[in-house]
Design an enzyme around this catalytic site. Structure first.
Site, PDB file in Angstrom:
ATOM      1  N   ARG A  54       0.899  -1.206  -0.011  1.00  0.00           N
ATOM      2  CA  ARG A  54       0.134  -0.011  -0.027  1.00  0.00           C
ATOM      3  C   ARG A  54       0.655   1.267  -0.019  1.00  0.00           C
ATOM      4  NH1 ARG A  54      -4.030  -1.725   1.685  1.00  0.00           N
ATOM      5  NH2 ARG A  54      -2.792  -2.797   3.308  1.00  0.00           N
ATOM      6  N   THR A  55       1.791   1.297   0.877  1.00  0.00           N
ATOM      7  CA  THR A  55       2.524   2.635   1.275  1.00  0.00           C
ATOM      8  C   THR A  55       3.223   2.843  -0.041  1.00  0.00           C
ATOM      9  OG1 THR A  55       2.596   2.117   3.366  1.00  0.00           O
ATOM     10  CG2 THR A  55       4.248   3.424   2.626  1.00  0.00           C
ATOM     11  N   LYS A  83      24.583  -6.826  -1.040  1.00  0.00           N
ATOM     12  CA  LYS A  83      26.078  -7.044  -1.117  1.00  0.00           C
ATOM     13  C   LYS A  83      26.773  -6.591   0.239  1.00  0.00           C
ATOM     14  CE  LYS A  83      26.238  -6.523  -5.981  1.00  0.00           C
ATOM     15  NZ  LYS A  83      26.340  -5.394  -7.058  1.00  0.00           N
ATOM     16  N   ARG A 104      11.455   3.383   3.401  1.00  0.00           N
ATOM     17  CA  ARG A 104      11.171   2.319   4.208  1.00  0.00           C
ATOM     18  C   ARG A 104      12.192   1.442   4.624  1.00  0.00           C
ATOM     19  NH1 ARG A 104       5.487  -1.067   5.156  1.00  0.00           N
ATOM     20  NH2 ARG A 104       4.974   1.217   5.929  1.00  0.00           N
ATOM     21  N   HIS A 132       5.645   6.128  11.228  1.00  0.00           N
ATOM     22  CA  HIS A 132       5.088   6.107   9.860  1.00  0.00           C
ATOM     23  C   HIS A 132       4.308   7.270   9.792  1.00  0.00           C
ATOM     24  CE1 HIS A 132       3.624   4.468   6.263  1.00  0.00           C
ATOM     25  NE2 HIS A 132       2.873   3.787   6.582  1.00  0.00           N
TER      26      HIS A 132
END
Lengths: 305, 154
Positions: A54-55, A83, A104, A132
C-alpha cells in the site's frame, strides 16, 4: 511557497499544528485536481528495504500523478544493500541521483539517520515499529474530511494500542486539537505510559476500556487496529480477549450519525465484512486519501506548493 | 580504621580522585573508564564509611584528568560522585557529577532493532528522566533505562 520546503518528515512530531493543516489544505487541492504535473522536472527515489504494497504504491502513484520520475527498489534483493552496503553509503549515493528520498526500512531510527546523511529531503515511509508519519497525515486528512474539523473530537482507538505505531502517532497528533481519547484494548495491549503522558501534558483526557461496545455511542471516530496473536505469550489469553476488539455491523446501532470507522489496513478479522456496507465504513477511502496527502507532502517539501 | 585518622586510601600527588561512588557502581566506573588497562597507579577502596552515603567507593588515579565525556559517563552510573583534581597533593578543583541533558557516543541503545546497533553510528540520547535515569534514543525514539544501561568502555 510552503514553509515545509527542504524539510524532512521522519516523525509526526517533526511538524507542528499549523504545518499539519497546511499539508491537509494542499492535499485537498490535489483531491479536487489530482493530476498536476508540478514535479515534472524532479526525480523521487523510493527505497523500500522491506516489502510494502500500500505505502509504496501510494507514494509512486502520487509521484506519477505529479509528473515526477521514480527510481528505486521495492525490496533490497539484487541491490548493493544485499552485498552488504551500509545504509549510510546507499543514502549518500542515492541523494546524488534524486531530489527527494522516500524510504521504508525495518531498522528503527533508520529514517532519522538517513535524513542526517542525505543531501536531499527524506520522507519516512515506515522505520520498523517506530514511525510512519505519512500514515498519520492521511489519518488526519480522513478525520478532517469526514468530520469537517479536527477540533474537539471524541477519538476511540481500538485493538493493539501497545505496539500499534499508527495509534501512537495519531494520539500525539490529535493532542494538538483538543481531542478526548477513548482507548479500548485487552489489558496486555494498553497504550504505553509515555503516550498517555503526551495526552496528560496537553491537558486532555483519556478513558480506558476493555469492551469495544462501551465506546460506540460516544465516538466520532473509531480507529481500529489489528490484535495479533503473536503479541500474547499465552495462546489461551489471546483466545479469551480476541473477540473483545472485533467490530460488527450490528454493534453500530446507536452510534453517532457522523461516526466513521478508520483502519490503517490491512485488516484481518477485527472489522467484519458486513461493516463495509454501512455508511460508517471509511477505511478504503482512507487509503485513497493517502495519495493526496503524499502528493501534498512531496510538493510542499520540494517547494512547488 | 577510620578512628586512627589515617587515610584508608593513600593520597596521590597528581591526578584525579573520584569520591562518593555508590558501592554497587565502583567496578562499573572502573570498567567504563577503562582503568583496568591504565598504566599508572590506581588506588581503589570500596565499602568505606561515608557520612554522605553510609558506605562508599573511592578511586584515586595518578596522572589522569578526565574529559567532559568521561565525567558524563561517571555521572550516569554514579550520580553525585565527587570529582577532585589534585596537583602537588593539593586540591585544584572539586565538583559533583551531574547527569547531563544529552549524551553522545558511549551509551548503547537497548533496542536491538535500533539502527545504531547494526550500523557504525554514534548513539545520541536525550535524558528525559534524571531521577530514574531514562534515556530517549535520538534515532529509534525508544527508551534505555537504568536496568538496560550499557556503557561502551573506553
Amino acid at each position: 511557497m510552503s514553509t515545509l520546503k527542504g524539510r524532512n518528515l521522519i516523525s509526526i512530531t517533526d511538524f507542528n499544528k499549523e504545518e499539519y493543516i497546511e499539508v491537509l489544505d494542499i492535499a485537498e487541492g490535489f483531491e479536487k485536481t489530482p493530476k498536476q504535473r508540478v514535479l515534472a522536472d524532479k526525480v523521487v527515489a523510493t527505497l523500500f528495504f522491506e516489502p510494502s504494497t500500500r505505502t509504496r504504491l501510494s507514494f509512486e502513484s502520487a509521484a506519477n500523478q505529479l509528473g515526477a520520475r521514480i527510481i528505486g527498489f521495492s525490496d533490497p534483493g539484487g541491490t548493493s544493500v544485499q552485498k552488504g552496503e551500509s545504509l549510510h553509503d546507499t543514502i549518500v549515493m542515492v541523494s546524488s541521483y534524486a531530489d527527494l528520498i522516500v524510504m521504508r526500512n525495518p531498522k528503527e531510527g533508520s529514517a532519522r539517520y538517513a535524513s542526517e546523511v542525505s543531501t536531499v529531503p527524506v520522507i519516512n515511509a515506515g522505520d520498523g515499529a517506530n514511525q510512519h508519519p505519512t500514515q498519520c497525515m492521511l489519518d488526519l486528512y480522513s478525520i478532517r474530511k469526514t468530520q469537517g474539523t479536527l477540533e474537539n473530537l471524541q477519538i476511540a482507538c481500538v485493538g493493539d494500542l501497545k505496539y500499534g505505531r499508527t495509534v501512537h502517532s495519531l494520539v500525539q497528533a490529535m493532542c494538538n486539537f483538543n481531542a478526548t481519547f477513548h482507548l479500548v484494548s485487552p489489558e496486555e495491549l494498553k497504550l504505553p505510559s509515555s503516550v498517555k503522558m503526551s495526552i496528560k501534558n496537553a491537558g486532555l483526557k483519556y478513558y480506558q476500556y476493555t469492551d469495544l461496545r462501551d465506546i460506540i455511542p460516544t465516538a466520532d471516530i473509531i480507529y481500529m487496529t489489528r490484535v495479533q496473536r503473536e503479541r500474547f505469550p499465552d495462546p489461551l489469553e489471546y483466545e479469551r480477549v480476541k473477540d473483545s476488539c472485533i467490530l460488527t455491523a450490528s454493534m453500530l446501532d446507536g452510534c453517532k450519525h457522523n461516526m466513521k470507522v478508520l483502519h490503517p489496513l490491512p485488516r484481518v478479522n477485527e472489522i467484519t465484512m458486513d461493516v463495509d456496507k454501512t455508511p460508517y465504513a471509511y477505511y478504503f477511502q482512507q487509503a485513497q486519501n493517502g495519495v493526496y496527502v503524499r502528493q501534498a507532502l512531496m510538493s510542499a517539501i520540494l517547494g512547488v506548493k | 580504621m577510620d578512628s586512627k585518622k589515617e587515610l584508608v586510601v593513600p593520597r596521590i600527588e597528581n591526578g584525579t580522585v573520584i569520591d562518593h561512588i555508590p558501592t554497587v557502581a565502583l567496578y562499573q566506573v572502573i570498567h567504563i573508564l577503562g582503568l583496568e588497562k591504565y598504566q599508572d597507579q590506581v588506588l581503589i577502596g570500596n565499602y568505606l564509611n561515608s557520612m554522605k552515603l553510609g558506605k562508599k567507593g573511592i578511586i584515586k588515579i595518578n596522572n589522569k584528568h578526565f574529559t567532559k565525556e568521561e565525567i558524563s559517563k561517571i555521572a550516569l552510573v554514579a550520580p553525585f560522585a565527587t570529582i577532585i583534581d589534585i596537583k602537588d597533593f593539593a586540591v585544584t578543583d572539586k565538583f559533583t557529577t551531574e547527569i547531563p541533558d544529552h549524551v553522545e557516543n558511549f551509551v548503547k541503545c537497548a533496542n536491538p532493532k535500533c539502527i545504531t546497533n547494526s550500523e557504525q553510528i554514534a548513539t545520541r540520547f536525550d535524558i528525559v528522566d534524571k531521577v530514574n535515569l531514562k534515556l530517549k534514543c535520538h534515532y529509534c525514539e525508544k527508551f534505555t533505562t537504568k536496568d538496560t544501561l550499557v556503557i561502551n568502555e573506553k
